[in-house]
Write a protein that holds these residues in place. Structure first.
Motif, PDB file in Angstrom:
ATOM      1  N   ASN A  61       1.162 -15.450  11.101  1.00 41.88           N
ATOM      2  CA  ASN A  61       2.001 -15.027  12.224  1.00 41.88           C
ATOM      3  C   ASN A  61       3.172 -14.191  11.716  1.00 41.88           C
ATOM      4  N   GLN A  63       5.890 -11.090  13.018  1.00 42.87           N
ATOM      5  CA  GLN A  63       6.433 -10.356  14.160  1.00 42.87           C
ATOM      6  C   GLN A  63       7.336  -9.232  13.680  1.00 42.87           C
ATOM      7  N   ARG A  72       6.965  -7.498  18.728  1.00 41.04           N
ATOM      8  CA  ARG A  72       5.523  -7.316  18.817  1.00 41.04           C
ATOM      9  C   ARG A  72       4.877  -7.940  17.588  1.00 41.04           C
ATOM     10  N   PRO A  73       3.631  -8.399  17.720  1.00 40.97           N
ATOM     11  CA  PRO A  73       2.931  -8.911  16.540  1.00 40.97           C
ATOM     12  C   PRO A  73       2.669  -7.770  15.570  1.00 40.97           C
ATOM     13  N   ASN A  75       0.559  -5.753  12.837  1.00 40.37           N
ATOM     14  CA  ASN A  75      -0.830  -5.527  12.469  1.00 40.37           C
ATOM     15  C   ASN A  75      -0.876  -4.471  11.381  1.00 40.37           C
ATOM     16  N   THR A  88       8.374 -13.724   9.467  1.00 38.75           N
ATOM     17  CA  THR A  88       7.106 -14.370   9.125  1.00 38.75           C
ATOM     18  C   THR A  88       7.195 -15.856   9.447  1.00 38.75           C
ATOM     19  N   SER A  92       2.691 -17.639   6.285  1.00 41.90           N
ATOM     20  CA  SER A  92       2.461 -16.248   6.687  1.00 41.90           C
ATOM     21  C   SER A  92       3.151 -15.315   5.706  1.00 41.90           C
TER      22      SER A  92
END
Length: 176
Positions: A61, A63, A72-73, A75, A88, A92
């Motif tokens: 996880n 962000q 937002r997450p 990626n 984090t 993570s």
């Protein structure tokens, strides 16, 4: 006082003392330019100038909090702004590559602010200020740190660290 860990090469420093602040000289004044009529509309910044880098990898996880306050997450491939926060979760981590090829690896349960980043790809001039509010971070400096180490600074809640190496780890046990 907060605990910290700094590792440079094979040397690790662990303690709870406050480090002396690194002093960065003010930027040189701009060269005077003859007056020219201003354009009706200022040129728009290119996408590369607006972004500090990109998210290379994410585990768990993670962000991103942008300057506008949007969360937002994270990626792989996401753009990172010149002023963004990486958060984090437990178990993570995230790796980020900046435009000057600096790599930041943010460990579990961390909060890292990219407070300032500017880089000219032509002249290789720039500067960055990173603030580790809690958790851990590994930095492998890119062109800015290699050509002008004084232009790279890392803050924790108790210290500002001036960079003299190219690969190091910082850990801060603070609460934001």
């Amino acid at each position: 006082m907060k605990n910290f860990l700094i590792a440079l090469g094979g040397l690790a420093i662990v303690g709870s003392a406050t480090l002396a602040q690194a002093q960065t000289p003010p930027p040189a004044p701009a060269t005077p330019i003859a007056p020219v009529a201003a354009p009706a509309v200022a040129p728009a910044a290119t996408a590369a100038e607006l972004h500090a880098g990109f998210v290379k990898s994410v585990r768990g996880n993670v962000q991103l909090l942008g300057a506008a306050g949007t969360t937002r997450p994270a990626n792989p491939g996401d753009a990172l702004g010149a002023v963004d926060r990486i958060v984090t979760g437990p178990d993570s981590s995230a790796a980020v590559v900046l435009r000057d090829d600096t790599t930041l690896v943010v460990g579990p349960s961390s909060r890292l602010d990219l407070k300032e980043f500017h880089f000219d790809g032509t002249t290789h001039e720039g500067g960055m200020l990173v603030s580790l509010l809690r958790g851990s971070m590994r930095m492998i400096t890119g062109l800015i740190g290699k050509t002008n180490p004084d232009a790279v600074r890392v803050e924790t809640q108790t210290a500002t660290i001036g960079i003299r190496g190219t690969d190091f780890i910082v850990q801060a046990d603070g609460q934001p």
